[in-house]
Each structure stands twice: as structure tokens, then as C-alpha cells.
Design a protein around this motif. Structure first.
Motif, short mmCIF file in Angstrom:
data_model
loop_
_atom_site.label_atom_id
_atom_site.label_comp_id
_atom_site.label_asym_id
_atom_site.label_seq_id
_atom_site.Cartn_x
_atom_site.Cartn_y
_atom_site.Cartn_z
N PHE A 126 0.82 -1.21 0.00
CA PHE A 126 0.00 0.00 0.00
C PHE A 126 0.85 1.25 0.00
N ALA A 127 2.00 1.21 0.69
CA ALA A 127 2.83 2.40 0.86
C ALA A 127 3.79 2.63 -0.31
N SER A 128 3.88 1.66 -1.22
CA SER A 128 4.82 1.79 -2.33
C SER A 128 4.49 3.01 -3.20
N ARG A 148 -11.29 -2.47 0.28
CA ARG A 148 -11.17 -1.01 0.39
C ARG A 148 -9.76 -0.49 0.13
N MET A 149 -8.80 -1.40 0.15
CA MET A 149 -7.40 -1.03 -0.04
C MET A 149 -6.94 -0.03 1.03
N GLU A 150 -7.37 -0.26 2.25
CA GLU A 150 -6.92 0.55 3.38
C GLU A 150 -7.19 -0.19 4.68
N PHE A 151 -6.51 0.24 5.74
CA PHE A 151 -6.75 -0.34 7.06
C PHE A 151 -6.33 0.68 8.11
N HIS A 152 -6.79 0.45 9.33
CA HIS A 152 -6.56 1.37 10.43
C HIS A 152 -5.50 0.80 11.37
N VAL A 153 -4.59 1.66 11.81
CA VAL A 153 -3.57 1.29 12.79
C VAL A 153 -4.01 1.84 14.14
N VAL A 159 -3.99 3.71 6.87
CA VAL A 159 -3.06 3.45 5.76
C VAL A 159 -3.89 3.12 4.52
N SER A 160 -3.78 3.94 3.50
CA SER A 160 -4.49 3.72 2.24
C SER A 160 -3.49 3.46 1.13
N ALA A 161 -3.87 2.61 0.19
CA ALA A 161 -2.97 2.29 -0.91
C ALA A 161 -2.76 3.50 -1.82
N LYS A 162 -1.50 3.86 -2.04
CA LYS A 162 -1.20 4.94 -2.97
C LYS A 162 -1.52 4.50 -4.39
N HIS A 163 -1.25 3.25 -4.68
CA HIS A 163 -1.58 2.65 -5.97
C HIS A 163 -2.12 1.26 -5.69
#
Length: 279
Positions: free
Chosen positions: A104-106, A134-139, A146-150
Motif C-alpha cells: 500500500f505504501a509503495s 477497500r485497499m486501506e486499514f486502520h492502525v 493506511v491507504s494504498a497509494k496505488h
């Protein structure tokens, strides 16, 4: 961005369609098939063909879905607090990013392989539904999302050891890699062992398919095993006549590359014994 196979990986037309459909739909590609039919290698070849970095998450029986997101090392933080370490002021120092977080962070799109998803607990696929959807999750420890940039290209493999939940299957594009037929297998062999003599190849593959189709076989030899077997045949400089079997010896030459348990070896020994008794 379309996958057309690579020089080192023979992809059938339906497999190419499956990969490209999953990319278009932006859904995970769930790939099933016998062990050794190239499921894991498919992800690596998609990565190479599309010029994308690959992140591999190899699932084990003890793997939890949370590990793919992140792991919080509360024990180390407690120990450091007892020692007066200033690092404890930032909880982020004790959070280890998982494979999904890395994907997600790439800064660029990546291929994410979740390998052998059926090895884990039955709840494992369900626990990833929302994150993959959703391509995201909560820390929770830091309060960040954290959401996927791509959106990564997600390829999930399964050896069909257990049934996967329906809710998980609905979110995937599915493809079953059929065991290759004789002509496709010859193409695969040509990639790995170019120049092998046609007579030897035909004789070896005919015998290989005979072994695979033997009734009562516990583990059928796979594509990777026939490639190993052919490598040994070439190293020993054997010819088609050397591969001939008779009633006295039903086991193929160098059978340890093809038969991987004593039950199957004993099966061929019994077949040879029965053939001798009928003479």
C-alpha cells in the motif's frame, strides 16, 4: 498494461485472459491448481512482464491476517520503558510493517503475491476481506489510516487443501491452472531444456503421462517434477531405449524425481509383480 506471458513462462490463452481480467477489474486473482503447476511463478512472471516490483507473502499454518498489516511489539516497548529508553515516546518505533502495508505504501504500483492462502486458518481469508476490498486499514496504536497509494495487482494462490469462504471467493477473479497437455508440456520443456531430442522427449513425456494416469497413485508428479526428471535424463545421457520398462521393472528410470512417497513406489513394484505372475 497487459500480460502476454514471457520467454521463460508458457502462459495459455485462458491464463492470460484471467490475469488481464483481474487487472482490469482491480480484483485479486485467485489461482488454484496442483502443486508444481506454476502458480507462484505466475506472479513473478507477471511482475517481470509488467515491469513492477513484487512483494511476496508466503502463508504458513501459523500465519495470521494481522501480520500482513502490521505487528505491534508491546513487549519491547515495555522493556525499553523500564530501561528509560526515549524511543518509547513514539509508538511507531515498535510497529513492524507487514506485506500489505508495504504494498500500500509503495510509491509505484506493485504485484502482491499471497502464496498458499489455504495453509492458514479458515478465518484467514475472511480477515483480509475489508483490507483487500477497500485497499486501506486502520492502525489502532497510532490512530492513522493506511491507504494504498496505488492499487496493487494481487495474486493469491491456493493448492485446494481446504475450501475458501464464499465471501472471499466473491471478491476474487478465479482461475484454475489445468495440468498441461502433451503439446503445452513440450513448449514448457523447450523453455527449460532447449534442444532436447524429439525422440527422447516424446518417449519421456509419454511415460510421464502413463505414470500420472496410473490408478491408485497417491501423488501425481507435477510439471516441476518432470522438468527435474528430464534434467537427470539429459545429465545421464540416456536415450529412448534406456527408458523402456518391462514387466520385471515397472518403475521408470530415476523414479525418485517423479515418485515422492513409498506408497507410490510400492504401487509400481506391485504392478511389476502382478505382470510377472501373469506370464
Amino acid at each position: 498494461m497487459r500480460f502476454q506471458g514471457t520467454e521463460s513462462y508458457v502462459a495459455t490463452d485462458d491464463l492470460k485472459v484471467a490475469v488481464n481480467a483481474a487487472v482490469t477489474l482491480e480484483r485479486p486473482l485467485l489461482v488454484k491448481g496442483e502443486p508444481g503447476t506454476g502458480k507462484t511463478e505466475l506472479a513473478r512472471q507477471v511482475s517481470a512482464a509488467l515491469g513492477l516490483e513484487m512483494i511476496e507473502w508466503h502463508v504458513k499454518s501459523t500465519t495470521k491476517a494481522q501480520q500482513g498489516l502490521y505487528e505491534y511489539d508491546a513487549v519491547s516497548r515495555l522493556r525499553d520503558s523500564q530501561l528509560g529508553d526515549a524511543r518509547v515516546q513514539d509508538v511507531g518505533n515498535y510497529i513492524k510493517r507487514g506485506k500489505l502495508w508495504q504494498a500500500f505504501a509503495s510509491e509505484e504500483r506493485v504485484v502482491l503475491l499471497i502464496d498458499e492462502v489455504d495453509k492458514a486458518d479458515i478465518e484467514f481469508p475472511n480477515d483480509l476481506l475489508q483490507e483487500l476490498d477497500r485497499m486501506e486499514f486502520h492502525v489502532y496504536e497510532t490512530g492513522e489510516t493506511v491507504s494504498a497509494k496505488h492499487r496493487p495487482i494481487v495474486i493469491i494462490t491456493s493448492n485446494n487443501e481446504k475450501e475458501l469462504p464464499d465471501a472471499f471467493l466473491r471478491r476474487c477473479f478465479f482461475h484454475y491452472i489445468q495440468f498441461p497437455d502433451m503439446e503445452t508440456l513440450k513448449q514448457i520443456v523447450d523453455v527449460h531444456h532447449p534442444g532436447i531430442k524429439e525422440a527422447l522427449l516424446t518417449t519421456a513425456l509419454t511415460q510421464f503421462f502413463e505414470v500420472r494416469e496410473t490408478q491408485g497413485l497417491k501423488k501425481k508428479p507435477s510439471t516441476s517434477e518432470v522438468l527435474d526428471w528430464l534434467k537427470l535424463l539429459l545429465a545421464e545421457d540416456l536415450n529412448p531405449e534406456d527408458l523402456k520398462r518391462d514387466g520385471a521393472n515397472a518403475l521408470p528410470k530415476l523414479h525418485g524425481a517423479l515418485l515422492k512417497n513409498e506408497q507410490d513406489v510400492h504401487l509400481f513394484e506391485r504392478l511389476a509383480f502382478m505382470a510377472r505372475g501373469q506370464r
